[in-house]
Design an enzyme around this catalytic site. Sequence first.
Site, mmCIF file in Angstrom:
data_model
loop_
_atom_site.group_PDB
_atom_site.id
_atom_site.type_symbol
_atom_site.label_atom_id
_atom_site.label_comp_id
_atom_site.label_asym_id
_atom_site.label_seq_id
_atom_site.Cartn_x
_atom_site.Cartn_y
_atom_site.Cartn_z
ATOM 1 N N LYS A 84 3.797 201.581 131.713
ATOM 2 C CA LYS A 84 3.691 202.433 130.525
ATOM 3 C C LYS A 84 2.419 202.169 129.727
ATOM 4 O O LYS A 84 1.912 203.045 129.037
ATOM 5 C CB LYS A 84 4.917 202.234 129.630
ATOM 6 C CG LYS A 84 6.224 202.696 130.266
ATOM 7 C CD LYS A 84 6.259 204.198 130.436
ATOM 8 C CE LYS A 84 7.618 204.689 130.931
ATOM 9 N NZ LYS A 84 7.595 206.127 131.242
ATOM 10 N N GLU A 106 8.862 208.348 122.020
ATOM 11 C CA GLU A 106 10.272 208.238 122.370
ATOM 12 C C GLU A 106 10.384 207.104 123.364
ATOM 13 O O GLU A 106 9.406 206.762 124.023
ATOM 14 C CB GLU A 106 10.760 209.541 123.008
ATOM 15 C CG GLU A 106 10.468 209.676 124.509
ATOM 16 C CD GLU A 106 8.979 209.717 124.847
ATOM 17 O OE1 GLU A 106 8.181 210.074 123.961
ATOM 18 O OE2 GLU A 106 8.613 209.386 125.999
ATOM 19 N N SER A 371 7.418 199.396 139.040
ATOM 20 C CA SER A 371 6.867 199.906 137.785
ATOM 21 C C SER A 371 7.106 199.017 136.581
ATOM 22 O O SER A 371 6.440 199.154 135.566
ATOM 23 C CB SER A 371 7.430 201.297 137.514
ATOM 24 O OG SER A 371 8.838 201.235 137.482
#
Lengths: 390, 257
Positions: A84, A106, A371
């Site tokens: 991210k 969010e 990830s």
Amino acid sequence: MGRRFGPYGGAYVPETLVPALDELASEWRTARSEPSFRAELRRYSTTLGGRPTPLYFAERLTRRAGGAEIWLKREDLVHGGAHKFNNALGQGLLARRMGKPRVIAETGAGQHGVASAMIGAALGLDTVVYMGEVDMARQRPNVDRMRLLGARVVPVRSGSRTLKDAINAALRDWITNVRTTHYLLGSAVGPHPFPSIVAELQSVIGREIRTQSRRAFGRLPDLAVACVGGGSNAIGTFHPLRNTGVELLGVEAGGPARSRVGAASLTRGRPGILHGAYTYVLSDADGQVRETESLSAGLDYAGVGPEHAWLRDTGRARYVAVHDDDALRAFRWLAEDEGILPALEPAHAVFAAVRAARRRPRTQHVVVTLSGRGDKDLEVVTRAGRARAR
Amino acid sequence: MRVARALAELRRLGRPALVPYVMVDRARRRTWEATARALRAGGASAVELGFPFSDPIADGPVLEAAAERALAHGTTWADLLAALDRFAPVLPTAVMTYANPVWRHGLEPAFADLRAHGATALVVPDLSFEESAPWRTAARVASVDLALLAAPVTGAARTVRLARATRGFLYLVARYGTTGRGAASRPAELARLVQVAHGAAPRTSVLVGFGVRDRASAVAALATGADGVIVGSALEERFARSEPLERTARWLGSLVS
């Protein structure tokens, strides 16, 4: 940068957001080709983010699968513990360029919230993160991290109180404060230009896979696997490989074994309009968006990025759903075989990768994008273990 | 009567249009007919029926909660059509809902349904002008007016385009924000938008919504030169506390009298 991927994408938004999206698209077009912007992105991403991340040969996991070699793209080692960061950094720099002092985000699993909070702190942006109450309870460590990083975390109590509702709340905030605020959307979803911006910022994953696999085993992998909630790490993995012969496999959350839909919009949904984009959506006959079910907060979403919808329809990528139990199984394999605690989200991808590797000859190579790391999930995983022991 | 025609007649008479918004909630189906009559008696010029959506991003807390309740009560598309059967014979009726419910039914079947049950206009708050072309075509075929929205951010050139492309009326969002409580944008800013819209499409009414909740806000909205107001959240609060319909209708009428 087109508005659509085949028929998918577009910008289905209230009029108030149209100028902001136009501004974002034109700012991005300018910034992405500017050497100074690219240099800054590179500087932060190496010296703060820790890029490039390694491509690791999972030898013992490969032996367990008994087929093709399994390699892990270690996005869990990026600063903050997930891919991210790549997107939050780029959009944070864009927000600063646009003169917007405030960013909102969010978050589902909390990884994008943490990344936004880190970038907000590093770039001096006022950061507000919307998070569903259900997710706050199951990903508590990340709530604490965001707060320690100086972000305000706003609990969302409407609807299913998960990621979808957090996006609704963030969109409402943006409609109200659009003049001072950038919406730092965390996945490859939402209205144009977000899916394109996020895909490009995450494409660093696939570019590194390209060069690292050539260096490590002399050619591109035969198969690339990544988990898909909104689909940002997957699109980042797939994008730079889409014009090669590499097979692409996206892995959605199938939820509990008894669940009819889980959170698998591409495998069990149909085209519809959610959060500004035309894409695959899990909704009922009246278009009401369903409540999704998944052990993993980061995949627990009823929509998916519009580019994945197009990759699915064209057959360029294949998508499967993996159940909660199998994701937990893969979590343990990776922990016990490789000493890595993965996040529950990529554990879905690891399961599918092991299954695929088993059916392939030893001469082939499977790359899985790992990830994120699993610290945030320890409570969920141990609780599931106890439930099984009973 | 069509919504557009009712609005045109009011303009000719120089009277402001008063359009209440009513969320379709299956649990209230026995009151629909009485509600329609009470609203007409209270001075409503038309009514906007809201079909609930699970993810109403343009709505504030009051209408969001109303939609959540309506869905919890099992409200379906069939209930919307049943509500239209009650309201449309009494008042010119528009429908407001989000893009996905309409899309899921298919544009052509959905518009045909609406028209067959008496709706003559549709407002979709998350349908941007850029995505609206197939919707406008399907609406035209079914003889339903697809009303577009403008907002304080909308520039003059875009306002001209919207005013010319909209059908039925132009819905002017009064401020930055969602439906419900909150102050309107600067009156001069809104008045300029109304003026541009009227200049571009002299026969198209401009209705102001979002934040019209009492006499002062209604008067301010009309002072921009707009042709009428849409009242949603403040009305829903009264429905939600089961205020007698006559009193609600009297309150509604007092906003513009």
